[in-house]
Write an enzyme that holds these catalytic residues in place. Structure first.
Site, short mmCIF file in Angstrom:
data_model
loop_
_atom_site.label_atom_id
_atom_site.label_comp_id
_atom_site.label_asym_id
_atom_site.label_seq_id
_atom_site.Cartn_x
_atom_site.Cartn_y
_atom_site.Cartn_z
N GLY A 99 50.62 95.55 4.48
CA GLY A 99 50.14 95.47 2.81
C GLY A 99 48.64 95.93 2.32
O GLY A 99 48.58 96.29 1.55
N GLU A 101 42.14 92.20 4.36
CA GLU A 101 43.59 91.77 3.94
C GLU A 101 44.14 91.95 2.62
O GLU A 101 42.89 91.91 1.71
CB GLU A 101 43.76 90.22 4.46
CG GLU A 101 44.91 89.66 4.00
CD GLU A 101 46.14 90.14 4.95
OE1 GLU A 101 46.42 91.22 4.69
OE2 GLU A 101 46.89 89.32 5.83
N ASP A 102 45.28 92.07 2.09
CA ASP A 102 45.59 92.16 0.88
C ASP A 102 45.50 90.94 0.08
O ASP A 102 45.28 90.77 -0.98
CB ASP A 102 47.09 93.13 0.72
CG ASP A 102 47.94 92.51 1.87
OD1 ASP A 102 47.80 91.49 2.61
OD2 ASP A 102 48.92 92.88 1.60
N ASP A 105 48.06 83.77 1.25
CA ASP A 105 49.17 83.03 0.37
C ASP A 105 49.02 81.52 1.26
O ASP A 105 48.11 80.76 0.95
CB ASP A 105 50.33 83.59 0.51
CG ASP A 105 51.57 82.75 -0.39
OD1 ASP A 105 51.30 81.79 -0.60
OD2 ASP A 105 52.65 83.52 -0.76
N PHE A 156 54.48 85.17 -7.42
CA PHE A 156 54.59 86.47 -6.28
C PHE A 156 54.33 87.79 -6.93
O PHE A 156 54.87 88.15 -7.92
CB PHE A 156 56.18 86.44 -5.66
CG PHE A 156 56.19 87.43 -4.67
CD1 PHE A 156 55.85 86.87 -3.32
CD2 PHE A 156 56.54 88.40 -4.62
CE1 PHE A 156 56.01 87.76 -2.24
CE2 PHE A 156 56.90 89.36 -3.54
CZ PHE A 156 56.40 88.92 -2.25
N ARG A 206 55.07 99.20 -3.29
CA ARG A 206 53.87 99.43 -2.65
C ARG A 206 52.97 100.41 -3.33
O ARG A 206 51.73 100.44 -3.14
CB ARG A 206 53.75 99.79 -1.09
CG ARG A 206 54.61 98.58 -0.20
CD ARG A 206 54.21 99.04 1.27
NE ARG A 206 54.97 98.06 2.11
CZ ARG A 206 54.81 96.92 2.59
NH1 ARG A 206 53.54 96.33 2.26
NH2 ARG A 206 55.64 96.28 3.16
#
Ligand code: IMP
Length: 176
Positions: free
Chosen positions: A43, A98-99, A102, A151, A164
């Site tokens: 990601g 990091e993307d 969560d 999400f 993506r």
């Protein structure tokens, strides 16, 4: 399969500005040092590529592959190392790029895994963070945007492998 595009949540220009701000902060904090930036695949490769080019410091890049999701939109809690680094981290100033954080379970696994490799320092930079979804204690040193529990896709983030390549961060309004 629907061809409807996700609704824009964070437009391209806002992402660009945030990346510049994060890069400026990181370059200031690490002035006089050399960074090892770790891209968490899959990601974060889009964010990583944009961010490192704005950090005005000597920097080397490493890639690590982690997977926790399969095709679902909720974390399984089970983290799998799919690709490891090629260089040791001992004595290095390491930043994980990091993307999204969560539940935090992936990042917790990664931080523990990398700490064991004895870097001089270890920090975390994430573009997106869902504070309400966090399930563990985690220190996030650089955070781009805080989100609710929705999400999101785009800008490197996928749903079942798709989206993506969107230049913005969007929300899926209907099941795809
Ligand atoms: P965590 O372990 O629950 O923090 O999830 C971390 C990983 O799940 C991220 O690196 C993403 O790959 C994926 N993920 C979590 N939330 C989202 C989302 O909203 N969209 C796309 N992927 C997500």
């Amino acid at each position: 399969m629907s061809h409807e595009l996700p609704k824009v949540l964070i437009p391209e220009n806002k992402i660009k500005q945030k990346i510049q701000d994060l890069a400026t902060e990181i370059a200031f904090d690490y002035r006089g040092k050399e960074i090892t930036a770790i891209c968490v695949l899959k990601g974060s490769y889009v964010f990583f590529a944009d961010l490192i080019r704005k950090i005005d410091l000597p920097l080397s890049c490493e890639f690590i592959g982690l997977s926790s999701y399969g095709d679902k939109t909720e974390s399984s809690g089970e983290v799998k190392l799919t690709l490891d680094l090629t260089e040791p981290l001992q004595g290095r100033h390491v930043i994980i790029i990091e993307d999204i954080v969560d539940s935090g379970l992936t990042m917790q696994y990664l931080v523990n895994n990398l700490k064991a490799r004895k870097p001089a320092t270890l920090k975390v930079c994430t573009l997106l963070h869902k504070p309400d979804a966090l399930q563990c204690e985690l220190q996030l040193d650089y955070v781009g945007f805080k989100l609710g529990r929705e999400f999101v896709v785009g800008y490197g983030l996928d749903y079942a492998g798709r989206f993506r390549n969107l230049p913005y961060i969007g929300i899926l309004e209907h099941e795809h």
